[in-house]
Design a protein around this motif. Structure first.
Motif, PDB file in Angstrom:
ATOM      1  N   PHE A 302      -5.969  -5.089  20.722  1.00 13.44           N
ATOM      2  CA  PHE A 302      -6.170  -3.639  20.720  1.00 13.44           C
ATOM      3  C   PHE A 302      -5.391  -2.962  19.606  1.00 13.44           C
ATOM      4  O   PHE A 302      -5.769  -1.881  19.155  1.00 13.44           O
ATOM      5  N   ARG A 303      -4.326  -3.572  19.149  1.00 12.62           N
ATOM      6  CA  ARG A 303      -3.671  -3.052  17.942  1.00 12.62           C
ATOM      7  C   ARG A 303      -4.583  -3.250  16.735  1.00 12.62           C
ATOM      8  O   ARG A 303      -4.672  -2.390  15.861  1.00 12.62           O
ATOM      9  N   ASP A 304      -5.299  -4.386  16.705  1.00 14.25           N
ATOM     10  CA  ASP A 304      -6.286  -4.613  15.643  1.00 14.25           C
ATOM     11  C   ASP A 304      -7.441  -3.625  15.756  1.00 14.25           C
ATOM     12  O   ASP A 304      -7.931  -3.106  14.747  1.00 14.25           O
ATOM     13  N   PHE A 305      -7.871  -3.364  16.997  1.00 19.77           N
ATOM     14  CA  PHE A 305      -8.964  -2.408  17.202  1.00 19.77           C
ATOM     15  C   PHE A 305      -8.541  -0.995  16.797  1.00 19.77           C
ATOM     16  O   PHE A 305      -9.351  -0.217  16.288  1.00 19.77           O
ATOM     17  N   ALA A 306      -7.271  -0.664  17.002  1.00 20.87           N
ATOM     18  CA  ALA A 306      -6.764   0.637  16.559  1.00 20.87           C
ATOM     19  C   ALA A 306      -6.876   0.765  15.044  1.00 20.87           C
ATOM     20  O   ALA A 306      -7.215   1.836  14.515  1.00 20.87           O
ATOM     21  N   GLY A 307      -6.612  -0.331  14.316  1.00 18.91           N
ATOM     22  CA  GLY A 307      -6.778  -0.317  12.862  1.00 18.91           C
ATOM     23  C   GLY A 307      -8.220  -0.104  12.465  1.00 18.91           C
ATOM     24  O   GLY A 307      -8.521   0.630  11.511  1.00 18.91           O
ATOM     25  N   PHE A 308      -9.149  -0.744  13.205  1.00 17.46           N
ATOM     26  CA  PHE A 308     -10.580  -0.552  12.942  1.00 17.46           C
ATOM     27  C   PHE A 308     -10.977   0.915  13.160  1.00 17.46           C
ATOM     28  O   PHE A 308     -11.702   1.497  12.349  1.00 17.46           O
ATOM     29  N   LEU A 309     -10.504   1.505  14.252  1.00 19.55           N
ATOM     30  CA  LEU A 309     -10.827   2.906  14.546  1.00 19.55           C
ATOM     31  C   LEU A 309     -10.246   3.833  13.480  1.00 19.55           C
ATOM     32  O   LEU A 309     -10.890   4.800  13.070  1.00 19.55           O
ATOM     33  N   ARG A 310      -9.041   3.539  13.023  1.00 18.14           N
ATOM     34  CA  ARG A 310      -8.401   4.392  12.018  1.00 18.14           C
ATOM     35  C   ARG A 310      -9.147   4.315  10.689  1.00 18.14           C
ATOM     36  O   ARG A 310      -9.329   5.332  10.005  1.00 18.14           O
ATOM     37  N   ARG A 311      -9.588   3.119  10.315  1.00 16.50           N
ATOM     38  CA  ARG A 311     -10.317   2.967   9.052  1.00 16.50           C
ATOM     39  C   ARG A 311     -11.656   3.682   9.083  1.00 16.50           C
ATOM     40  O   ARG A 311     -12.155   4.129   8.040  1.00 16.50           O
ATOM     41  N   ASN A 312     -12.261   3.752  10.261  1.00 21.71           N
ATOM     42  CA  ASN A 312     -13.596   4.352  10.383  1.00 21.71           C
ATOM     43  C   ASN A 312     -13.560   5.640  11.207  1.00 21.71           C
ATOM     44  O   ASN A 312     -14.523   5.969  11.901  1.00 21.71           O
ATOM     45  N   LEU A 313     -12.443   6.359  11.107  1.00 20.14           N
ATOM     46  CA  LEU A 313     -12.244   7.554  11.936  1.00 20.14           C
ATOM     47  C   LEU A 313     -13.357   8.576  11.739  1.00 20.14           C
ATOM     48  O   LEU A 313     -14.007   9.012  12.695  1.00 20.14           O
TER      49      LEU A 313
END
Length: 383
Positions: A302-313
């Protein structure tokens, strides 16, 4: 057609009946090409099947179609969906690039591949005035699509399809479940080696343990939306597990101490994704709160998923926009408001795949493109 013939004994002249629907020396009527073209609108029929139906050769059916059908690109709409479909025509044409009008579901055009150089050449040949009218481009998480579109459509925003955001988190969870399953499989393998040593045997396989059976067959407990699970609390005998069970969910979540927490974190994003917001600010507020929570999570996926969400905010926030669409059902054509997504495109992508399977593959892209457009457009015109 039975044709009468007359013969003049004096001048040796032969005369035949003439018919307005039959050309001289022709073996089929003049309306046959139109009937063949109409048959080509059904993608579940191969060229060979159509040719057999009209008593002509496959080659002639192919020639007739190419003689009359060469459909141009439609004007670019305000909201377009883009995706690729696997056609495997050649090494340079494995994936075709599809452009769809999100408002009505019509296919704007199909490009022979999705290479950056091909798409650059294609889009830059479209007049700038037309490209400036595009307000949004909907795509999946393919990074090339997310980064390249700004230079082709200066007035548009990029929209990340919500399904592909959820698909990303599902793939992370699948990977974690596989790691847990590998741990139990290694345990079973070690137990088999010890048993073979004690009994002086050389067995290669062992009966699957209850844990491996659960992880292989019931991972939907973690992956499926919780609201879509139908629960049954009746105790029954489970043949594969060899035991009486009441709820599979309880047995599955006990296999790893992190399972329940991972599922709860996943469900929070599902709930966010299904929420209807009144404005963009509220979407951004809730999404940033989720990212902060995932960043502080003790679960690395989920820390990795947070990075995905931030990149594609921004593309994710844009996906909550709702516009008026026109969808034609089996009986009527209705108008309603829908959220921007690639759902209609995913529905369309099955048609080329079905045609590819029925035709045993393709070798001519232009024919394939025109065949698909001819079958899916509302009012296609012939040459």
């Amino acid at each position: 057609v039975k044709q009468r013939k007359w013969h003049c004994d004096e001048c040796n002249l032969y005369m035949n009946d003439s018919f307005p629907f039959l050309d001289r020396y022709a073996h089929s009527t003049t309306i046959t090409p139109l009937l063949i073209l109409n048959a080509f609108k059904h993608l579940d029929q191969s060229t060979a099947a159509i040719a057999e139906r009209f008593n002509i050769s496959d080659t002639l059916a192919h020639i007739l179609f190419e003689r009359y059908v060469d459909l141009p690109r439609l004007p670019l709409p305000e909201y377009i969906s883009i995706d690729e479909v696997y056609l495997n025509i050649s090494n340079s044409q494995k994936y075709a690039f599809v452009i769809m009008d999100f408002s009505n579901g019509e296919i704007v055009d199909i490009v022979h591949n999705r290479w950056s150089s091909t798409l650059e050449d294609y889009f830059l040949h479209i007049p700038l005035e037309e490209r400036l009218k595009v307000k949004a481009v909907i795509c999946d998480a393919y990074q090339t699509y997310l980064t390249m579109l700004e230079k082709y459509f200066p007035n548009s925003c990029t929209v990340l399809d919500s399904f592909h955001a959820v698909k990303t988190i599902i793939s992370y969870l699948n990977g974690y479940i596989n790691k847990v399953m590998k741990k139990y499989q290694d345990r079973d393998k070690k137990a088999l080696e010890e048993k073979n040593h004690d009994t002086n045997r050389d067995n290669k396989t062992i009966k699957k343990s209850k844990e491996v059976i659960l992880l292989q067959n019931y991972r939907w407990v973690m992956l499926k939306n919780r609201d879509e699970i139908n629960y049954s609390y009746n105790r029954h005998y489970h043949k594969m597990l060899g035991m009486n069970v009441d709820t599979i969910e309880k047995l599955f979540l006990q296999l790893d101490p992190n399972f329940e927490g991972l599922r709860d974190l996943k469900e929070e994003y599902i709930q966010f994704n299904h929420t209807e917001y009144d404005n963009e600010f509220d979407v951004l507020l809730d999404l940033n709160a989720l990212i902060d929570k995932y960043d502080k999570s003790d679960q690395s996926i989920f820390r990795d998923f947070a990075g995905f969400l931030r990149r594609n905010l921004r593309p994710i926030v844009n996906s909550f926009t709702r516009i008026k669409v026109y969808r034609k059902s089996a009986r009527t054509e209705k108008e309603y408001y829908a959220r921007l997504s690639n759902g209609p495109m995913e529905s369309f992508n099955r048609k080329p795949k079905d045609l590819k399977r029925d035709s045993r593959g393709f070798s001519d892209f232009n024919y394939t493109r025109n065949r698909i457009l001819w079958a899916t457009r509302k009012n296609p015109s012939i040459k």
